[in-house]
Design a protein around this motif. Structure first.
Motif, short mmCIF file in Angstrom:
data_model
loop_
_atom_site.label_atom_id
_atom_site.label_comp_id
_atom_site.label_asym_id
_atom_site.label_seq_id
_atom_site.Cartn_x
_atom_site.Cartn_y
_atom_site.Cartn_z
N VAL A 3 57.08 74.97 60.18
CA VAL A 3 58.49 75.37 60.23
C VAL A 3 58.55 76.57 61.17
O VAL A 3 57.90 77.59 60.95
CB VAL A 3 59.03 75.73 58.83
CG1 VAL A 3 60.50 76.07 58.92
CG2 VAL A 3 58.80 74.56 57.86
N VAL A 4 59.32 76.39 62.26
CA VAL A 4 59.35 77.38 63.33
C VAL A 4 60.79 77.81 63.60
O VAL A 4 61.68 76.98 63.70
CB VAL A 4 58.71 76.81 64.62
CG1 VAL A 4 58.79 77.79 65.76
CG2 VAL A 4 57.26 76.39 64.36
N LYS A 5 60.96 79.11 63.71
CA LYS A 5 62.28 79.68 64.04
C LYS A 5 62.09 80.64 65.21
O LYS A 5 61.28 81.57 65.12
CB LYS A 5 62.86 80.41 62.83
CG LYS A 5 64.24 80.96 63.07
CD LYS A 5 64.81 81.58 61.82
CE LYS A 5 66.21 82.09 62.08
NZ LYS A 5 66.79 82.70 60.89
N GLU A 6 62.80 80.36 66.28
CA GLU A 6 62.74 81.19 67.49
C GLU A 6 61.31 81.42 67.96
O GLU A 6 60.91 82.52 68.33
CB GLU A 6 63.46 82.52 67.25
CG GLU A 6 64.94 82.33 66.95
CD GLU A 6 65.63 83.62 66.56
OE1 GLU A 6 65.01 84.70 66.62
OE2 GLU A 6 66.82 83.53 66.20
N MET A 61 56.31 80.96 63.57
CA MET A 61 56.08 80.17 62.37
C MET A 61 56.57 80.94 61.15
O MET A 61 56.21 82.09 60.94
CB MET A 61 54.60 79.86 62.22
CG MET A 61 54.32 78.96 61.07
SD MET A 61 52.64 78.40 61.14
CE MET A 61 52.50 77.79 59.49
N VAL A 62 57.41 80.27 60.35
CA VAL A 62 57.95 80.90 59.15
C VAL A 62 57.54 80.16 57.88
O VAL A 62 57.85 80.60 56.78
CB VAL A 62 59.48 81.05 59.22
CG1 VAL A 62 59.88 81.99 60.35
CG2 VAL A 62 60.17 79.69 59.38
N GLY A 63 56.85 79.02 58.04
CA GLY A 63 56.42 78.26 56.88
C GLY A 63 55.84 76.92 57.28
O GLY A 63 55.64 76.63 58.46
N ILE A 76 59.71 71.87 62.87
CA ILE A 76 61.09 71.75 62.41
C ILE A 76 61.65 73.14 62.17
O ILE A 76 60.92 74.07 61.84
CB ILE A 76 61.16 70.87 61.13
CG1 ILE A 76 62.61 70.47 60.82
CG2 ILE A 76 60.47 71.55 59.96
CD1 ILE A 76 62.72 69.30 59.87
N ASN A 77 62.93 73.27 62.33
CA ASN A 77 63.64 74.53 62.10
C ASN A 77 63.94 74.65 60.61
O ASN A 77 64.25 73.65 59.95
CB ASN A 77 64.93 74.54 62.92
CG ASN A 77 65.62 75.87 62.89
OD1 ASN A 77 66.22 76.24 61.88
ND2 ASN A 77 65.56 76.58 64.00
N PRO A 78 63.89 75.85 60.05
CA PRO A 78 64.15 76.00 58.60
C PRO A 78 65.55 75.59 58.17
O PRO A 78 65.77 75.32 57.00
CB PRO A 78 63.89 77.49 58.34
CG PRO A 78 63.93 78.15 59.66
CD PRO A 78 63.56 77.12 60.68
N SER A 79 66.49 75.51 59.10
CA SER A 79 67.86 75.12 58.74
C SER A 79 68.06 73.61 58.72
O SER A 79 69.11 73.14 58.29
CB SER A 79 68.87 75.76 59.69
OG SER A 79 68.67 75.27 61.01
N GLU A 80 67.05 72.84 59.14
CA GLU A 80 67.15 71.38 59.11
C GLU A 80 67.06 70.87 57.67
O GLU A 80 66.68 71.61 56.77
CB GLU A 80 66.05 70.75 59.97
CG GLU A 80 66.20 71.01 61.44
CD GLU A 80 67.37 70.28 62.08
OE1 GLU A 80 67.86 69.29 61.52
OE2 GLU A 80 67.80 70.72 63.16
N THR A 81 67.34 69.60 57.51
CA THR A 81 67.35 68.99 56.18
C THR A 81 66.02 68.30 55.86
O THR A 81 65.23 67.99 56.75
CB THR A 81 68.47 67.95 56.07
OG1 THR A 81 68.17 66.88 56.98
CG2 THR A 81 69.83 68.56 56.37
N ALA A 82 65.84 68.02 54.58
CA ALA A 82 64.68 67.26 54.13
C ALA A 82 64.68 65.87 54.77
O ALA A 82 63.63 65.33 55.11
CB ALA A 82 64.69 67.15 52.61
N GLN A 83 65.86 65.30 54.96
CA GLN A 83 65.96 63.99 55.60
C GLN A 83 65.42 64.03 57.03
O GLN A 83 64.72 63.12 57.46
CB GLN A 83 67.41 63.49 55.60
CG GLN A 83 67.93 63.12 54.24
CD GLN A 83 68.46 64.32 53.44
OE1 GLN A 83 68.49 65.46 53.91
NE2 GLN A 83 68.86 64.06 52.21
#
Length: 143
Positions: free
Chosen positions: A103-106, A109-111, A80-87
């Motif tokens: 949590v992946v951005k570009e 892995m960022v988290g 999932i992208n970090p800008s997505e929601t918990a939902q």
């Protein structure tokens, strides 16, 4: 709430060439059930779970002291992208029957976010509970 506000940001990874014993020890030390597998710093290759180690290796008599993570990890990644929601995270977890999402951005892995992270925030209509009920739906064992 955004994933970037919920996720664990300091994630320790291993490389595919590490052994299953090293992965199990790290899980024990960190009190976690999953270790992300990355190369070139933070480029995610897969995940190794405590279940992967037990079902794919230990149950088959594999020597975990020499067996490499690469041969037993889960390479199919749902992230999932970090800008997505918990939902959205809850929806993905339910759909894919998983408890943790990298949590992946570009491509990096960022988290990582877990079902537990979702359960402690006030998301609409108890998405964490729904996701957990979907994740926990048992398959029909062949007895």
């Amino acid at each position: 709430m955004k994933i970037c506000d919920l996720m664990t940001k300091e994630v320790i990874t291993l490389k595919p060439i590490h052994t299953l014993q090293e992965a199990a020890k790290l899980m024990c030390d960190l009190n976690v059930g999953v270790i992300p597998i990355a190369e070139e710093g933070d480029k995610l290759r897969g995940l190794i779970t405590d279940r992967d180690i037990v079902v794919r290796a230990v149950a088959k008599g594999v020597d975990i002291k020499s067996a490499k993570i690469n041969d037993y990890m889960s390479p199919k990644l749902v992230s999932i992208n970090p800008s997505e929601t918990a939902q959205e995270a809850a929806k993905l977890m339910a759909e894919h029957q998983i408890r943790r999402l990298p949590v992946v951005k570009e491509g990096h892995m960022v988290g990582i976010v877990s079902i537990g992270d979702l359960s402690v925030v006030g998301i609409h209509e108890n998405e964490a509970g729904f996701a957990l009920s979907e994740i926990s739906t048992p398959s029909q064992p062949q007895l």
